[in-house]
Every structure is written in C-alpha cells, then in structure tokens.
Write a protein that holds these residues in place. Structure first.
Motif, mmCIF file in Angstrom:
data_model
loop_
_atom_site.group_PDB
_atom_site.id
_atom_site.type_symbol
_atom_site.label_atom_id
_atom_site.label_comp_id
_atom_site.label_asym_id
_atom_site.label_seq_id
_atom_site.Cartn_x
_atom_site.Cartn_y
_atom_site.Cartn_z
ATOM 1 N N ILE A 45 -9.237 1.104 10.947
ATOM 2 C CA ILE A 45 -9.068 0.953 9.494
ATOM 3 C C ILE A 45 -9.518 2.145 8.852
ATOM 4 C CG2 ILE A 45 -10.318 -0.440 7.663
ATOM 5 C CD1 ILE A 45 -11.401 -2.399 9.807
ATOM 6 N N ARG A 46 -8.812 2.528 7.700
ATOM 7 C CA ARG A 46 -9.146 3.504 7.059
ATOM 8 C C ARG A 46 -9.362 2.973 5.426
ATOM 9 N NH1 ARG A 46 -4.866 8.633 5.530
ATOM 10 N NH2 ARG A 46 -6.145 9.552 3.783
ATOM 11 N N CYS A 47 -10.604 2.993 5.052
ATOM 12 C CA CYS A 47 -10.886 2.689 3.580
ATOM 13 C C CYS A 47 -10.961 4.024 2.964
ATOM 14 C CB CYS A 47 -12.132 2.081 3.697
ATOM 15 S SG CYS A 47 -12.092 0.146 4.567
ATOM 16 N N TYR A 48 -11.067 3.427 1.588
ATOM 17 C CA TYR A 48 -10.769 4.431 0.583
ATOM 18 C C TYR A 48 -9.716 5.445 0.506
ATOM 19 C CZ TYR A 48 -12.989 7.614 -2.996
ATOM 20 O OH TYR A 48 -13.413 8.328 -4.379
ATOM 21 N N ALA A 49 -8.336 4.438 0.623
ATOM 22 C CA ALA A 49 -7.076 5.301 0.530
ATOM 23 C C ALA A 49 -6.287 4.722 -0.597
ATOM 24 C CB ALA A 49 -6.618 5.047 2.080
ATOM 25 N N ALA A 50 -5.291 5.358 -0.841
ATOM 26 C CA ALA A 50 -4.253 4.907 -1.592
ATOM 27 C C ALA A 50 -2.789 5.137 -0.904
ATOM 28 C CB ALA A 50 -4.392 5.564 -3.167
ATOM 29 N N GLN A 51 -1.772 4.566 -1.293
ATOM 30 C CA GLN A 51 -0.582 4.616 -0.801
ATOM 31 C C GLN A 51 -0.036 6.058 -1.277
ATOM 32 O OE1 GLN A 51 2.243 1.329 -0.484
ATOM 33 N NE2 GLN A 51 0.448 0.082 -0.796
ATOM 34 N N SER A 52 -0.316 6.514 -2.555
ATOM 35 C CA SER A 52 0.298 7.675 -2.853
ATOM 36 C C SER A 52 -0.375 8.870 -2.269
ATOM 37 C CB SER A 52 -0.131 8.145 -4.439
ATOM 38 O OG SER A 52 -1.549 8.085 -4.816
ATOM 39 N N TRP A 53 -1.578 8.752 -1.502
ATOM 40 C CA TRP A 53 -2.252 9.967 -0.979
ATOM 41 C C TRP A 53 -1.561 10.034 0.551
ATOM 42 C CZ3 TRP A 53 -7.987 8.060 -1.652
ATOM 43 C CH2 TRP A 53 -8.097 8.374 -2.940
ATOM 44 N N VAL A 54 -0.774 9.150 1.223
ATOM 45 C CA VAL A 54 -0.294 9.038 2.251
ATOM 46 C C VAL A 54 1.078 8.635 2.420
ATOM 47 C CG1 VAL A 54 -2.350 9.047 3.845
ATOM 48 C CG2 VAL A 54 -1.564 6.970 2.955
ATOM 49 N N PRO A 55 2.054 9.193 1.669
ATOM 50 C CA PRO A 55 3.472 8.669 1.437
ATOM 51 C C PRO A 55 4.495 8.616 2.584
ATOM 52 C CG PRO A 55 3.330 10.835 0.663
ATOM 53 C CD PRO A 55 1.799 10.570 0.881
ATOM 54 N N ASN A 56 3.931 9.192 3.683
ATOM 55 C CA ASN A 56 4.975 9.430 4.703
ATOM 56 C C ASN A 56 4.204 8.732 5.925
ATOM 57 O OD1 ASN A 56 7.086 10.607 3.410
ATOM 58 N ND2 ASN A 56 5.731 12.814 3.394
ATOM 59 N N MET A 57 3.382 7.740 5.962
ATOM 60 C CA MET A 57 2.846 7.201 7.027
ATOM 61 C C MET A 57 3.859 6.737 8.094
ATOM 62 S SD MET A 57 -0.266 4.798 5.320
ATOM 63 C CE MET A 57 -0.833 4.461 6.925
ATOM 64 N N SER A 58 3.452 6.944 9.426
ATOM 65 C CA SER A 58 4.311 6.701 10.329
ATOM 66 C C SER A 58 3.418 5.722 11.227
ATOM 67 C CB SER A 58 4.712 7.761 11.237
ATOM 68 O OG SER A 58 3.525 8.445 11.968
ATOM 69 N N GLY A 59 3.948 4.350 11.559
ATOM 70 C CA GLY A 59 3.450 3.399 12.323
ATOM 71 C C GLY A 59 3.523 2.127 11.359
ATOM 72 N N ASP A 60 2.856 1.181 11.972
ATOM 73 C CA ASP A 60 2.830 -0.250 11.460
ATOM 74 C C ASP A 60 1.512 -0.514 10.699
ATOM 75 O OD1 ASP A 60 3.535 -2.878 10.734
ATOM 76 O OD2 ASP A 60 3.422 -3.660 12.685
ATOM 77 N N TYR A 61 1.371 -0.659 9.660
ATOM 78 C CA TYR A 61 -0.087 -0.667 8.839
ATOM 79 C C TYR A 61 -0.076 -1.793 7.873
ATOM 80 C CZ TYR A 61 -0.344 3.895 10.895
ATOM 81 O OH TYR A 61 -0.256 4.830 11.667
ATOM 82 N N ILE A 62 -1.032 -2.423 7.269
ATOM 83 C CA ILE A 62 -1.116 -3.313 6.176
ATOM 84 C C ILE A 62 -2.167 -2.742 5.242
ATOM 85 C CG2 ILE A 62 -1.379 -5.720 5.546
ATOM 86 C CD1 ILE A 62 -0.250 -6.734 8.324
#
Length: 261
Positions: free
Chosen positions: A86-103
């Motif tokens: 779990i990674r909390c305190y995150a926004a999708q704009s901060w990690v636009p190129n995430m690789s893997g399966d996340y929700i």
C-alpha cells in the motif's frame, strides 16, 4: 506406556487447529515526509496524520501494520516489486507511468501546494513572472504544475531531502521561494514568532490524494478499499487531520494557468 503417551500427544497435535499469523498491511513511508504528515525517528514512523490513518486502517481490519521507510525515488519500485502493498498519500498525476496492476482508493484528503516565502517578502507572486529563480523543492518529489517551468529553466529546482529541510533553507536565505504543502508550512510556523512566519505567496495546485494498493491475491484489496471508504464517509479522516490543526484558508487566490512548453 511410552508408546501410548506418544500416540496421544500426536493425536492431540493433529486435533488442535493451527492458526497462521495474519500477514501485515505493508505500507511505504517516504523518508522526505515530515510533520504533520509523519514523524520519522530512527527509521521508524511514530506519529503524524498519515501514520494515524494507516494505523487506524490496520485497527479496523484487525491486521498488524508494517512500515518501510524508503527514499522517495524507491517508493514506486518497492510497490512494483511487491516489497510493500500500500502506498498512501499519492496522486495519479505523480505516478503517470505506473507499471503493474494496482487499484486506487477514493480521494482521502486534499493537498494545497503553495509557493512560500519569508515574512519580509510576502507579496503575492505570479509564477509566470518569475525568471531564473532557484526554488526550494524536495528531492524526488514531482510538481506537475511547475514541470514546464523547470523544463524551460525559468525556475530552477534546489532539492533538499525533506520538506522541513526545504523550509529551513528558506529561513536561512538560501533562496527566496520554496514549494510546500500548507500543512507543512503551518506546522513549521508553530515554532516561529508571528513576525517571522513563512507566507504563502501563490497557490500552485490543489490535489486530491489517496492510497494505491497492489492488486495481488495475497492482499485483501477490496477490504482495504471498503475500510478506507468507511473511514472517509464517517468523518474519521477529517477528525484525524483536525488533531494536527486544519490548514488555514488560502487567501492568495487561485492558481493561474501556466505557460505551455
């Protein structure tokens, strides 16, 4: 007689259920965080509203919590490699190129990023008018609304390891402006007299942040998301934030559109 005792012992062991310990909820903690987000001491978190939210999540789920304090640039790779869940305190704009399966969870809190200056330089600033200014930033942090200005070298990043160090360098006169979220600025100002307190001179961005969970069969993803939803809807998240002082209203106006690259 010894054989009978041995047989009884074996039967007793077989008949008694064995309970495996529940796996912990494994959270990432960026070492650049500071109060009131989290208090890190001896490589372990001990307080702050993010720590309280994570601890409460584990409590509601009846699961232990485990924290991995990592350099900001290693947080995402730890999630991708399954070292944390779990990674909390995150926004999708901060990690636009995430690789893997996340929700992603629902947004839990809203962060206000400010351009901050000292008490002797409180004039509101139009970011587009700043040129060749060194700006205090946290190493590894992404500032989407400022990236075009950094790329064009209109603004120059001067990184420090933590948000607190960024503001300490601002007070010391290393640069005229720094980027800080309003929680961190307000917390930092608690130890300064009113005539020395830092001021927000431009609202850079308001960003909704939440948690991202690794979608793995061994991780109780849906339970995590439902529990966070209940914590948000019940008002518990806001109550935790209020323990550390709600951010003061921003009165410097809304951010203006930044120039295209």
């Amino acid at each position: 007689m010894n054989r009978i005792r041995l047989l009884l012992s074996v039967l007793l062991l077989v008949s008694c259920p064995s309970f495996a310990a529940d796996p912990p909820l494994r959270f990432s903690i960026a070492d650049g965080w500071s109060m009131p987000l989290v208090l890190i001491d001896d490589e372990k978190p001990h307080g702050g509203f993010l720590f309280d939210i994570m601890e409460s999540l584990g409590h509601h789920m009846g699961l232990p919590t485990e924290y991995h304090v990592l350099a900001r640039l290693r947080v995402q790779s730890a999630l991708e490699h399954g070292d944390v869940d779990i990674r909390c305190y995150a926004a999708q704009s901060w990690v636009p190129n995430m690789s893997g399966d996340y929700i992603w969870s629902l947004p839990l809190i809203t962060q206000r990023d400010l351009l901050v200056s000292t008490a002797d330089n409180p004039t509101p600033v139009d970011l587009k008018q700043l040129t060749h200014q060194n700006i205090g930033t946290v190493l590894g942090y992404v500032y989407p609304s400022l990236q075009t200005l950094f790329d064009s070298h209109q603004l120059v990043r001067e990184d420090a390891r933590s948000q607190d160090q960024v503001l300490q360098k601002l007070i010391a006169g290393r640069y005229r402006y720094a980027v800080a979220n309003q929680w961190s600025m307000d917390w930092f100002n608690r130890n300064l007299p009113p005539d020395k307190q830092l001021r927000g001179v431009s609202l850079i961005e308001e960003q909704a942040v939440g948690c991202v969970v690794r979608n793995d069969p061994n991780v109780p993803v849906q339970r995590i998301l439902r529990t966070l939803l209940r914590m948000k809807m019940s008002g518990e998240i806001e109550q935790i934030l209020e323990r550390y002082g709600p951010p003061a209203p921003v009165v410097i106006g809304q951010p203006e559109p930044l120039p295209s690259p």
